[in-house]
Design a protein around this motif. Structure first.
Motif, PDB file in Angstrom:
ATOM      1  N   ASN A   1       0.826  -1.214   0.000  1.00  0.00           N
ATOM      2  CA  ASN A   1       0.000   0.000   0.000  1.00  0.00           C
ATOM      3  C   ASN A   1       0.861   1.266   0.000  1.00  0.00           C
ATOM      4  O   ASN A   1       0.509   2.264  -0.636  1.00  0.00           O
ATOM      5  CB  ASN A   1      -0.937   0.003   1.210  1.00  0.00           C
ATOM      6  N   ALA A   2       1.991   1.216   0.705  1.00  0.00           N
ATOM      7  CA  ALA A   2       2.884   2.370   0.722  1.00  0.00           C
ATOM      8  C   ALA A   2       3.431   2.652  -0.673  1.00  0.00           C
ATOM      9  O   ALA A   2       3.518   3.815  -1.107  1.00  0.00           O
ATOM     10  CB  ALA A   2       4.029   2.144   1.704  1.00  0.00           C
ATOM     11  N   PHE A   3       3.768   1.588  -1.403  1.00  0.00           N
ATOM     12  CA  PHE A   3       4.289   1.783  -2.760  1.00  0.00           C
ATOM     13  C   PHE A   3       3.187   2.210  -3.732  1.00  0.00           C
ATOM     14  O   PHE A   3       3.456   2.959  -4.682  1.00  0.00           O
ATOM     15  CB  PHE A   3       4.995   0.521  -3.248  1.00  0.00           C
ATOM     16  N   VAL A   4       1.969   1.760  -3.497  1.00  0.00           N
ATOM     17  CA  VAL A   4       0.850   2.242  -4.315  1.00  0.00           C
ATOM     18  C   VAL A   4       0.679   3.746  -4.128  1.00  0.00           C
ATOM     19  O   VAL A   4       0.461   4.493  -5.087  1.00  0.00           O
ATOM     20  CB  VAL A   4      -0.449   1.492  -3.964  1.00  0.00           C
ATOM     21  N   GLU A   5       0.789   4.203  -2.889  1.00  0.00           N
ATOM     22  CA  GLU A   5       0.691   5.644  -2.631  1.00  0.00           C
ATOM     23  C   GLU A   5       1.834   6.403  -3.291  1.00  0.00           C
ATOM     24  O   GLU A   5       1.652   7.509  -3.809  1.00  0.00           O
ATOM     25  CB  GLU A   5       0.675   5.912  -1.121  1.00  0.00           C
ATOM     26  N   LEU A   6       3.016   5.809  -3.290  1.00  0.00           N
ATOM     27  CA  LEU A   6       4.143   6.428  -3.982  1.00  0.00           C
ATOM     28  C   LEU A   6       3.852   6.532  -5.478  1.00  0.00           C
ATOM     29  O   LEU A   6       4.155   7.552  -6.115  1.00  0.00           O
ATOM     30  CB  LEU A   6       5.423   5.626  -3.746  1.00  0.00           C
ATOM     31  N   GLY A   7       3.266   5.478  -6.054  1.00  0.00           N
ATOM     32  CA  GLY A   7       2.906   5.517  -7.460  1.00  0.00           C
ATOM     33  C   GLY A   7       1.935   6.642  -7.767  1.00  0.00           C
ATOM     34  O   GLY A   7       2.061   7.334  -8.787  1.00  0.00           O
ATOM     35  N   LYS A   8       0.972   6.841  -6.887  1.00  0.00           N
ATOM     36  CA  LYS A   8       0.014   7.936  -7.068  1.00  0.00           C
ATOM     37  C   LYS A   8       0.729   9.288  -6.994  1.00  0.00           C
ATOM     38  O   LYS A   8       0.420  10.205  -7.757  1.00  0.00           O
ATOM     39  CB  LYS A   8      -1.077   7.861  -6.005  1.00  0.00           C
TER      40      LYS A   8
ATOM     41  N   LEU B   1       8.015   7.491   1.220  1.00  0.00           N
ATOM     42  CA  LEU B   1       7.518   6.204   1.718  1.00  0.00           C
ATOM     43  C   LEU B   1       7.432   6.189   3.240  1.00  0.00           C
ATOM     44  O   LEU B   1       6.455   5.688   3.817  1.00  0.00           O
ATOM     45  CB  LEU B   1       8.432   5.072   1.240  1.00  0.00           C
ATOM     46  N   ILE B   2       8.434   6.733   3.887  1.00  0.00           N
ATOM     47  CA  ILE B   2       8.452   6.768   5.355  1.00  0.00           C
ATOM     48  C   ILE B   2       7.343   7.671   5.881  1.00  0.00           C
ATOM     49  O   ILE B   2       6.729   7.394   6.918  1.00  0.00           O
ATOM     50  CB  ILE B   2       9.843   7.208   5.857  1.00  0.00           C
ATOM     51  N   ALA B   3       7.040   8.749   5.171  1.00  0.00           N
ATOM     52  CA  ALA B   3       5.927   9.610   5.574  1.00  0.00           C
ATOM     53  C   ALA B   3       4.611   8.853   5.478  1.00  0.00           C
ATOM     54  O   ALA B   3       3.727   9.001   6.347  1.00  0.00           O
ATOM     55  CB  ALA B   3       5.882  10.859   4.694  1.00  0.00           C
ATOM     56  N   VAL B   4       4.469   8.014   4.450  1.00  0.00           N
ATOM     57  CA  VAL B   4       3.252   7.228   4.284  1.00  0.00           C
ATOM     58  C   VAL B   4       3.128   6.181   5.383  1.00  0.00           C
ATOM     59  O   VAL B   4       2.049   5.966   5.937  1.00  0.00           O
ATOM     60  CB  VAL B   4       3.229   6.559   2.895  1.00  0.00           C
ATOM     61  N   ASN B   5       4.223   5.531   5.717  1.00  0.00           N
ATOM     62  CA  ASN B   5       4.215   4.526   6.783  1.00  0.00           C
ATOM     63  C   ASN B   5       5.529   4.617   7.540  1.00  0.00           C
ATOM     64  O   ASN B   5       6.570   4.185   7.047  1.00  0.00           O
ATOM     65  CB  ASN B   5       4.028   3.118   6.217  1.00  0.00           C
ATOM     66  N   ASN B   6       5.478   5.165   8.724  1.00  0.00           N
ATOM     67  CA  ASN B   6       6.683   5.448   9.496  1.00  0.00           C
ATOM     68  C   ASN B   6       7.463   4.194   9.878  1.00  0.00           C
ATOM     69  O   ASN B   6       8.661   4.276  10.149  1.00  0.00           O
ATOM     70  CB  ASN B   6       6.332   6.244  10.746  1.00  0.00           C
ATOM     71  N   GLU B   7       6.804   3.038   9.868  1.00  0.00           N
ATOM     72  CA  GLU B   7       7.517   1.798  10.196  1.00  0.00           C
ATOM     73  C   GLU B   7       8.622   1.486   9.190  1.00  0.00           C
ATOM     74  O   GLU B   7       9.574   0.756   9.500  1.00  0.00           O
ATOM     75  CB  GLU B   7       6.535   0.631  10.282  1.00  0.00           C
ATOM     76  N   LEU B   8       8.520   2.043   7.986  1.00  0.00           N
ATOM     77  CA  LEU B   8       9.552   1.809   6.979  1.00  0.00           C
ATOM     78  C   LEU B   8      10.869   2.485   7.341  1.00  0.00           C
ATOM     79  O   LEU B   8      11.904   2.154   6.769  1.00  0.00           O
ATOM     80  CB  LEU B   8       9.076   2.291   5.611  1.00  0.00           C
TER      81      LEU B   8
END
Length: 352
Positions: free
Chosen positions: A8-15, A138-145
């Motif tokens: 999902n994080a990478f999908v958001e990056l794609g967007k 990506l880290i902003a989308v999911n801080n666990e990364l």
């Protein structure tokens, strides 16, 4: 963190990346964290050529749009559903990235993250800004990364496996230095195209994309043609004429002038259209602004030759003349499941 959350994080990056095109940057208010990242990414693209003079806006935008098209939920599922990926204790995978074209090491990066591992990244000095920026998003989308991404300028230390890309010379160093670790070591490869003389103008125009995209600096760029005896290059030169503006880029023009002068001083016979030289040569690796060609008598014999020398080749372009050949114009548009050197990175990472 689960595989679904990572995807999902990478999908958001794609967007996020889908907002940026050469003709028109279009801000989508529904994209996450645009206030923090949108304007800065426009600025970074604009500054890319000051960081690397080959990275003109057109080429960076092409790389960005290619990844925007790749990073969809449908594509990620199609790619990963063939594997059984279990998130266990993450292993640290050192990544030594090339910098010949924008974001060239991004596939290795996302492969490490999507398999639940940690990426310890050493970027090339030629491409050290784009990937760290996307990692921050990506880290902003999911801080666990944040626990699974690290960049280093120094010596790689404390890693469990490595993926390293370089020249044939650096590969020998990599093979020695990383001999005790699971590793993928990538060397020089080139791409070639097989012509029969029956190609349409549209085919040959598309072939120009395979030759000139990223100024021919990528291993997926066509650097050599195989043509039948008595092949008439007239149609080829007419078709690629629309790429002639490439000569207005200083670094490309300098290479054209230099390599042409070297060839002429060596009394080599050349074909030339004032922005590309063609030289008959058995090698696969031609200099920037030049293309090698070789005649063939028997297509079946040529196919056997290419099969025997597959370790030197990244792509073979043709109208379906060989198994797994790539259509004209598609070499720099690989899918997520098109692995460099045909080495399955996800399978490798799932077993370390």
């Amino acid at each position: 963190m689960t595989l679904t959350e990572t995807k999902n994080a990478f999908v958001e990056l794609g967007k996020f990346l889908s907002q940026f095109s050469l003709d028109n940057n279009t801000k989508n208010e529904a994209v996450l964290y645009n206030d923090e990242f949108y304007d800065d990414f426009i600025s970074l693209i604009a500054l890319s050529q000051s960081h690397n003079r080959w990275f003109i806006k057109e080429q960076v935008h092409h790389a960005v749009q290619s990844w925007a098209e790749a990073l969809t939920e449908e594509n990620l599922n199609k790619w990963l559903d063939r594997y059984t990926i279990e998130y266990k204790e993450p292993k640290t995978v050192g990544l030594i990235l090339a910098g010949n074209i924008p974001l060239v090491g991004f596939h290795d990066f996302i492969s490490v993250i999507l398999t639940g591992n940690k990426a310890l990244v050493k970027t090339s000095s030629n491409d050290k800004h784009l990937l760290p920026f996307l990692a921050k998003y990506l880290i902003a989308v999911n801080n666990e990364l944040a626990n699974r991404i690290e960049f280093t300028d120094g010596k790689l230390e404390n890693f469990d496996a490595v993926i390293a890309t370089g020249s044939n010379n650096t590969a020998r160093y990599f093979e020695y230095y990383f001999k005790d670790k699971p590793a993928i070591i990538r060397k020089n490869r080139n791409s070639t195209a097989i012509l029969t003389g029956d190609e349409s103008k549209e085919d040959l125009v598309a072939l120009g994309e395979d030759i000139f995209r990223y100024f021919g600096l990528g291993c997926r760029n066509v650097s050599k043609l195989y043509v039948p005896k008595d092949y008439d290059f007239k149609n080829f030169f007419e078709a690629i004429y629309e790429y002639g503006d490439i000569i207005h880029y200083e670094k490309y023009a300098n290479n054209y002038d230099y390599n042409k002068a070297v060839f002429l001083m060596s009394n080599f016979k050349l074909l030339d259209n004032e922005f590309l030289t063609l030289k008959e040569d058995t090698s696969y690796s031609s200099p920037i602004s030049s293309l090698f060609y070789e005649f063939y008598d028997d297509l079946e014999v040529l196919k056997e030759k290419l099969k025997a020398e597959h370790e030197q080749l990244q792509c073979v372009v043709s109208n379906g003349l060989t198994k797994d050949s790539i259509a004209f114009g598609q070499t720099q548009k690989p899918a997520l499941w098109d692995y460099a050197d045909n080495v399955d990175t996800i399978s490798f990472l799932s077993k370390i």
